[in-house]
Design a protein around this motif. Structure first.
Motif, PDB file in Angstrom:
ATOM      1  N   ASP A 486      12.333 -15.823  10.854  1.00 49.73           N
ATOM      2  CA  ASP A 486      13.524 -15.249  11.481  1.00 49.73           C
ATOM      3  C   ASP A 486      13.978 -16.017  12.712  1.00 49.73           C
ATOM      4  O   ASP A 486      14.742 -15.498  13.533  1.00 49.73           O
ATOM      5  N   THR A 487      13.539 -17.257  12.869  1.00 52.74           N
ATOM      6  CA  THR A 487      13.962 -18.048  14.033  1.00 52.74           C
ATOM      7  C   THR A 487      15.462 -18.314  13.990  1.00 52.74           C
ATOM      8  O   THR A 487      16.010 -18.744  12.977  1.00 52.74           O
ATOM      9  N   ASN A 488      16.129 -18.029  15.106  1.00 51.65           N
ATOM     10  CA  ASN A 488      17.518 -18.425  15.345  1.00 51.65           C
ATOM     11  C   ASN A 488      17.507 -19.340  16.556  1.00 51.65           C
ATOM     12  O   ASN A 488      17.247 -18.884  17.678  1.00 51.65           O
ATOM     13  N   PRO A 525      11.510 -17.256   0.768  1.00 51.40           N
ATOM     14  CA  PRO A 525      12.809 -16.961   0.152  1.00 51.40           C
ATOM     15  C   PRO A 525      13.604 -15.894   0.896  1.00 51.40           C
ATOM     16  O   PRO A 525      14.814 -15.778   0.709  1.00 51.40           O
ATOM     17  N   LYS A 526      12.951 -15.112   1.753  1.00 49.71           N
ATOM     18  CA  LYS A 526      13.640 -14.060   2.501  1.00 49.71           C
ATOM     19  C   LYS A 526      13.922 -14.468   3.943  1.00 49.71           C
ATOM     20  O   LYS A 526      14.363 -13.635   4.746  1.00 49.71           O
ATOM     21  N   ALA A 527      13.696 -15.724   4.270  1.00 51.20           N
ATOM     22  CA  ALA A 527      13.902 -16.178   5.646  1.00 51.20           C
ATOM     23  C   ALA A 527      15.359 -16.017   6.066  1.00 51.20           C
ATOM     24  O   ALA A 527      16.281 -16.143   5.252  1.00 51.20           O
ATOM     25  N   THR A 528      15.547 -15.753   7.345  1.00 53.25           N
ATOM     26  CA  THR A 528      16.896 -15.663   7.934  1.00 53.25           C
ATOM     27  C   THR A 528      17.035 -16.694   9.042  1.00 53.25           C
ATOM     28  O   THR A 528      17.617 -16.434  10.090  1.00 53.25           O
ATOM     29  N   THR A 529      16.517 -17.866   8.791  1.00 48.63           N
ATOM     30  CA  THR A 529      16.540 -18.946   9.777  1.00 48.63           C
ATOM     31  C   THR A 529      17.962 -19.389  10.066  1.00 48.63           C
ATOM     32  O   THR A 529      18.768 -19.542   9.142  1.00 48.63           O
ATOM     33  N   ILE A 530      18.265 -19.619  11.341  1.00 53.74           N
ATOM     34  CA  ILE A 530      19.567 -20.144  11.749  1.00 53.74           C
ATOM     35  C   ILE A 530      19.343 -21.289  12.726  1.00 53.74           C
ATOM     36  O   ILE A 530      18.624 -21.147  13.719  1.00 53.74           O
ATOM     37  N   LEU A 531      19.937 -22.424  12.430  1.00 56.73           N
ATOM     38  CA  LEU A 531      19.988 -23.548  13.357  1.00 56.73           C
ATOM     39  C   LEU A 531      21.456 -23.852  13.619  1.00 56.73           C
ATOM     40  O   LEU A 531      22.242 -23.974  12.678  1.00 56.73           O
ATOM     41  N   GLY A 532      21.835 -23.990  14.901  1.00 59.75           N
ATOM     42  CA  GLY A 532      23.239 -24.235  15.176  1.00 59.75           C
ATOM     43  C   GLY A 532      23.495 -24.876  16.523  1.00 59.75           C
ATOM     44  O   GLY A 532      22.845 -24.565  17.526  1.00 59.75           O
ATOM     45  N   PHE A 533      24.432 -25.801  16.548  1.00 60.65           N
ATOM     46  CA  PHE A 533      25.002 -26.348  17.773  1.00 60.65           C
ATOM     47  C   PHE A 533      23.973 -27.072  18.646  1.00 60.65           C
ATOM     48  O   PHE A 533      23.898 -26.871  19.853  1.00 60.65           O
ATOM     49  N   ALA A 552      13.620 -22.720   3.997  1.00 62.53           N
ATOM     50  CA  ALA A 552      14.108 -21.366   4.245  1.00 62.53           C
ATOM     51  C   ALA A 552      15.080 -20.956   3.153  1.00 62.53           C
ATOM     52  O   ALA A 552      15.837 -21.778   2.633  1.00 62.53           O
ATOM     53  N   GLY A 553      15.083 -19.688   2.808  1.00 61.17           N
ATOM     54  CA  GLY A 553      15.824 -19.189   1.660  1.00 61.17           C
ATOM     55  C   GLY A 553      17.322 -19.079   1.848  1.00 61.17           C
ATOM     56  O   GLY A 553      17.878 -19.505   2.863  1.00 61.17           O
ATOM     57  N   PRO A 554      17.996 -18.478   0.859  1.00 65.78           N
ATOM     58  CA  PRO A 554      19.463 -18.518   0.791  1.00 65.78           C
ATOM     59  C   PRO A 554      20.188 -17.733   1.874  1.00 65.78           C
ATOM     60  O   PRO A 554      21.399 -17.871   2.008  1.00 65.78           O
ATOM     61  N   ARG A 555      19.503 -16.942   2.670  1.00 68.79           N
ATOM     62  CA  ARG A 555      20.157 -16.213   3.754  1.00 68.79           C
ATOM     63  C   ARG A 555      20.179 -17.024   5.052  1.00 68.79           C
ATOM     64  O   ARG A 555      20.641 -16.546   6.078  1.00 68.79           O
ATOM     65  N   SER A 556      19.703 -18.235   4.996  1.00 66.19           N
ATOM     66  CA  SER A 556      19.605 -19.075   6.185  1.00 66.19           C
ATOM     67  C   SER A 556      20.868 -19.916   6.380  1.00 66.19           C
ATOM     68  O   SER A 556      21.655 -20.103   5.445  1.00 66.19           O
ATOM     69  N   VAL A 557      21.041 -20.441   7.597  1.00 65.66           N
ATOM     70  CA  VAL A 557      22.258 -21.175   7.946  1.00 65.66           C
ATOM     71  C   VAL A 557      21.898 -22.398   8.791  1.00 65.66           C
ATOM     72  O   VAL A 557      21.106 -22.313   9.738  1.00 65.66           O
ATOM     73  N   PHE A 558      22.514 -23.516   8.441  1.00 67.15           N
ATOM     74  CA  PHE A 558      22.476 -24.769   9.213  1.00 67.15           C
ATOM     75  C   PHE A 558      23.925 -25.044   9.594  1.00 67.15           C
ATOM     76  O   PHE A 558      24.754 -25.343   8.728  1.00 67.15           O
TER      77      PHE A 558
END
Length: 759
Positions: A486-488, A525-533, A552-558
């Motif tokens: 769940d790291t953002n 597969p349930k990760a909510t990882t977000i990397l941004g900016f 990280a799974g499909p709910r994650s964002v780069f």
């Protein structure tokens, strides 16, 4: 949001005005000990504090923009933009209304190196970001009757992003959009008012640039957005209400991408397009009552104006049955819902009619409209006066005999999430979001000075807190940082907050035979990882490092993460030339999610097994919204191997090696390609081997002829286009090649499941 309301452009919410105390400096005290952010805390900080984190507040001294809209803020905002650009800071706009009466000029800072040449600096962009607090957002309001905004024949932007010519490709005083890089506007709305020549935002740009999360009320004005971002940049999350046009994409960078756009009530056309190579619009909603075509695309030169329309809806209201797309260039549709249009496509290749009244679904359609013969003095380099390109449709290895291939059927109403499914969550974390922890306020705190090893304090912060803000700085690391599911991790901007990998004796980045990632996500597969900016940079010493191991799974964002390789100009005495013979970015196993503006263009120190991007055994779904991979001297710029459910929306490339190689993959797609890459004689730009159920669409290029460039040039040398192939496939012991001058509208095999079916 109601179609008649352009977001919340006022300084109040539910009848409550902004409290003036939040716009005045309050001395900092023990409040800094509370490391978890609250949004309105950021309105209490003075600019001296904010600058240490990478921001300036346009409302505070020395700028003094007025968020109540009572007085004109044009000069104050312009001062803040210039100040921030020169100091590598983000211009921060608190919620409220800002009255303006002239253009806010956002010129990339590229000083002169000599009297006739500019330096190649791309790290001093203009960056404008808005703060949303409890539904209140910043909005720039153009005063009615503002000077210069009254003439629709000579429209004028309210916000104008540009870069001045470098003195080689363009004169020093002329715009050169291919070097307008990393320039962004995020989360700021505009209301243009009764100014018939007003453009909301003009932003034609390249790597790392874009317009994001903006609502533009263009009623009474010319258009919402002018210019398309491609070549590693894109526009995303835009709503335009009214205007003569919604999007004016007659000028774009190659393979421009527009994601998650809503266009309502344009007077003439929602979109006009003649961009460079294929423009891809994915996740869109258009509501029109105009009798004109909803979208107009024009091929003004070879390989311009091609258009992908994916996952969208178009509703034409009123008694007249209009035309959705009027085009003189090739086009591709997928999963597009249409209502009120008798003609879906009108083109030189023929018409595509709607099957019935009410809603219909264009499951898939390809319209092949080749360019006119190319004639010009440049062709003397290959000894001919004319070249005739084709843009054929290929189905299961066989050239389709007709110019139109389509699957259309009556349908129910479109799904409500066609736009949102391609965007990040509405509550995407920002530095001021509730619960976000500033790593500089922790104990121990990372230094971010580019010298001190920050590995330990950063890892401790990651282990303890799920949501972290990485302020401006260079955070040197000597071993992998392992993320929680769940790291953002959010920075200030892709050029201002950096993780820098360095090899030291007690570190883990010095062994090229055992490369280690700077960042490693959880394989979940349930990760909510977000990397941004923020950015990830490899020091020239870090021969045993790579930027990212993503599982990280499909709910994650780069989102807008800048990745930088070392160059030969950075070699220092005593440090041998590194050899990177491993991928820079690896996506594997459960790897999925949404990636925005991925680009990599390095070309030094690369072995044959290097890849800018390797997707290996990934399950997805994995979506790349603009992917710019180019210049690699390895066997391929990127490779997707033994993976499924991988989708690219806009790809741009240069140099002579393959742009993309797909091996043993199924259910994947690459929608739209552009750039000036020219494959070595007898080779291709796109390679397929033992793949099933895929689509490649609108693969077009700007010709790069012999005599242009050189082997030592980053973009390589020109090649006679009659000597190479756009696509080469090996399938069931067969070798299939598109003819040398064919730029396929569609190259397909099997049955692709729509990306939306996996989200």
């Amino acid at each position: 949001m109601s179609p008649g309301v352009a977001g919340n452009c006022s300084s109040s919410s539910k009848g409550r005005s902004i409290n003036p105390m939040f716009l005045v400096f309050v001395p900092l005290g023990l409040g800094l000990a509370v490391v978890a952010s609250q949004s309105e805390d950021w309105l209490r900080y003075d600019n001296a504090t904010l600058e240490t984190w990478g921001f300036v507040n346009v409302c505070l001294p020395p700028f003094g923009a007025d968020p109540t809209g009572a007085r004109d803020s044009t000069e104050a905002i312009q001062r803040a933009v210039n100040y921030a650009r020169e100091r590598q800071l983000v211009c921060l706009f608190p919620p409220g209304e800002y009255l303006v009466s002239d253009t806010i000029v956002c010129e990339q800072y590229r000083p002169l190196r000599t009297p006739t040449r500019r330096v190649g600096d791309r790290n001093h962009p203009c960056v404008l970001m808005g703060m949303e607090i409890e539904g209140r957002r910043p909005c720039l309001v153009l005063s009615p009757g503002s000077k210069g905004f009254d003439n629709a024949e000579h429209p004028k932007p309210v916000i104008y992003f540009w870069a001045a010519g470098n003195g080689e490709e363009m004169p020093l005083d002329q715009p050169q959009p291919n070097i307008s890089m990393n320039q962004m506007i995020v989360g700021i709305d505009l209301r243009l008012g009764k100014n018939p020549g007003a453009i909301g935002i003009s932003h034609r740009a390249a790597q790392g640039s874009g317009i994001q999360d903006c609502v533009i009320d263009a009623r009474g004005a010319y258009c919402g957005v002018e210019g398309g971002a491609g070549s590693g940049g894109s526009h995303a999350g835009i709503t335009v209400i009214g205007g003569r046009y919604g999007l004016d994409l007659r000028g774009t960078q190659p393979a421009a991408t527009v994601v998650g756009v809503t266009l309502i009530g344009q007077e003439e056309s929602a979109i006009i397009c003649s961009g460079r190579q294929a423009t891809t619009i994915v996740g869109f909603r258009v509501v029109s009552s105009s009798a004109n075509p909803v979208i107009v695309a024009r091929q003004n030169w070879i390989h311009q104006g091609q258009l992908n329309l994916l996952d969208g809806s178009v509703e034409i209201e009123g008694p007249s049955a209009g035309c959705l797309l009027d085009t003189t260039a090739a086009a591709y549709f997928r999963n597009v819902y249409v209502k009120g249009s008798a003609t879906i496509v009108r083109s030189l290749a023929g018409k595509l009619e709607a099957p019935a009244e009410g809603w219909c679904l264009v499951e898939e359609a390809a319209v092949a409209v080749p360019p006119d013969p190319w004639r010009g003095k440049q062709l003397a380099a290959i000894g001919v006066r004319e070249l005739r390109y084709t843009c054929d449709i290929w189905i299961d290895g066989i050239r389709w005999p007709n110019s139109i291939w389509a699957k259309i059927c009556p349908s129910k109403e479109p799904p409500a999430d066609l736009v949102r499914r391609h965007l990040w969550d509405r509550n995407f974390p920002r530095p001021w979001s509730p619960g976000v922890v500033n790593v500089k306020l922790l104990e121990p705190a990372p230094r971010g000075d580019g010298v001190t090893d920050d590995s330990d304090p950063l890892q401790k912060a990651i282990d303890r807190y799920p949501r972290l803000f990485l302020p401006k700085g260079q955070y040197l690391v000597t071993r992998p940082l392992r993320l929680r599911p769940d790291t953002n991790l959010i920075g200030t901007h892709r050029c201002f907050s950096w993780l820098v990998a360095s090899a030291r004796e007690d570190g883990e980045f010095g062994d090229a035979a055992n490369p280690r990632p700077v960042l490693q996500t959880a394989n979940d597969p349930k990760a909510t990882t977000i990397l941004g900016f923020f950015g990830i940079q490899l020091d020239v010493s870090a021969a045993g490092a790579y930027a990212l191991d993503w599982a990280a799974g499909p709910r994650s964002v780069f989102r807008d993460v800048n990745i930088v390789m070392p160059t030969r100009w950075q070699l220092r005495p005593g440090i041998p030339s590194p050899n990177f013979d491993h991928p820079l970015v690896l996506v594997r196993d459960h790897g999925g999610g949404k990636w925005y503006n991925f680009h990599q263009e390095s070309w030094h120190f690369q072995g044959p097994n290097y890849r800018h991007l390797l997707v290996k055994s990934a399950r997805g779904p994995l979506h790349f919204y603009q992917c710019n991979v180019e210049h690699s001297r390895s066997e391929a710029n990127m490779e997707v191997r033994d993976s499924t459910h991988v989708f690219f929306y806009g790809v741009k490339g240069e140099y002579n090696r393959p742009i993309a190689r797909f091996v043993g993959c199924r259910n994947f797609a690459l929608f739209g390609y552009g750039g000036n890459a020219a494959a070595f004689p007898g080779t291709s730009l796109f390679e397929l081997e033992d793949c099933e159920d895929y689509r490649l669409t609108l693969l077009v290029d700007t010709p790069r002829l012999p005599g242009q460039g050189s082997p030592d040039h980053f973009a390589g040398e020109g090649v006679d286009p009659r000597l190479w192939f756009m696509v080469q496939e090996r399938y069931a012991d067969k070798k299939i090649q598109t003819p040398p001058l064919d730029r396929p509208t569609l190259f397909a095999r099997g049955s692709l499941r729509s990306p939306s079916e996996h989200d």
